[in-house]
Design a protein around this motif. Structure first.
Motif, short mmCIF file in Angstrom:
data_model
loop_
_atom_site.label_atom_id
_atom_site.label_comp_id
_atom_site.label_asym_id
_atom_site.label_seq_id
_atom_site.Cartn_x
_atom_site.Cartn_y
_atom_site.Cartn_z
N ALA A 89 12.21 66.09 41.06
CA ALA A 89 12.46 65.59 42.42
C ALA A 89 11.64 64.32 42.67
CB ALA A 89 12.09 66.67 43.45
N PHE A 90 10.42 64.30 42.20
CA PHE A 90 9.57 63.12 42.35
C PHE A 90 10.20 61.91 41.66
CE2 PHE A 90 5.90 60.64 40.67
CZ PHE A 90 5.37 60.22 41.87
N ARG A 91 10.66 62.11 40.44
CA ARG A 91 11.28 60.99 39.70
C ARG A 91 12.56 60.51 40.37
NH1 ARG A 91 9.82 64.48 35.16
NH2 ARG A 91 7.93 63.63 34.27
N ARG A 92 13.37 61.45 40.90
CA ARG A 92 14.58 61.05 41.63
C ARG A 92 14.23 60.19 42.83
NH1 ARG A 92 16.11 66.32 40.56
NH2 ARG A 92 15.56 66.98 42.68
N LYS A 93 13.20 60.60 43.55
CA LYS A 93 12.79 59.87 44.76
C LYS A 93 12.31 58.47 44.41
CE LYS A 93 11.82 59.97 49.19
NZ LYS A 93 12.84 60.05 50.21
N LEU A 94 11.62 58.34 43.29
CA LEU A 94 11.12 57.02 42.88
C LEU A 94 12.27 56.08 42.50
CD1 LEU A 94 7.99 57.86 40.70
CD2 LEU A 94 8.05 56.91 43.01
N LYS A 95 13.36 56.63 41.97
CA LYS A 95 14.48 55.80 41.54
C LYS A 95 15.27 55.23 42.72
CE LYS A 95 15.18 57.90 37.05
NZ LYS A 95 16.10 58.65 36.18
N LYS A 96 15.14 55.86 43.89
CA LYS A 96 15.92 55.42 45.05
C LYS A 96 15.31 54.19 45.67
CE LYS A 96 17.76 59.89 46.23
NZ LYS A 96 17.92 60.89 47.23
#
Length: 96
Positions: A89-96
């Motif tokens: 979830a952290f990595r997904r958030k960073l990609k946005k």
């Protein structure tokens, strides 16, 4: 950005000297100088919290830059699956 770089950047924004910040967080000016120049890292959660308070930053940012987890329930009793899901979830958030 490193922990020390962030500390130096925020200290300069607040227009305070290394000596003043060192006094606020109860360390020596030399130790602060070493932190700001990437020669040392904060040695305790208490110190990270003191920096956050003195620099009016959310401590989460400093924990992230120090590559540490905050001393909350996050460190205790979490299954491997939840850790993997949290990092995803952290990595997904960073990609946005």
């Amino acid at each position: 950005m490193s922990f020390g770089t962030k500390v130096a950047e925020e200290r300069k924004k607040l227009e305070i000297s290394q000596k003043e910040l060192a006094e606020k967080v109860d360390i020596s000016p030399q130790y602060l100088n070493d932190i700001e120049h990437g020669k040392r890292n904060p040695d305790s959660d208490t110190l990270i919290e003191k920096f956050a308070k003195a620099l009016t930053l959310d401590s989460s940012v400093l924990y992230y830059l120090a590559r540490r987890l905050p001393p909350t329930d996050v460190r205790q009793g979490i299954s491997d699956d939840k850790v993997v899901a949290a990092y995803a979830a952290f990595r997904r958030k960073l990609k946005k």
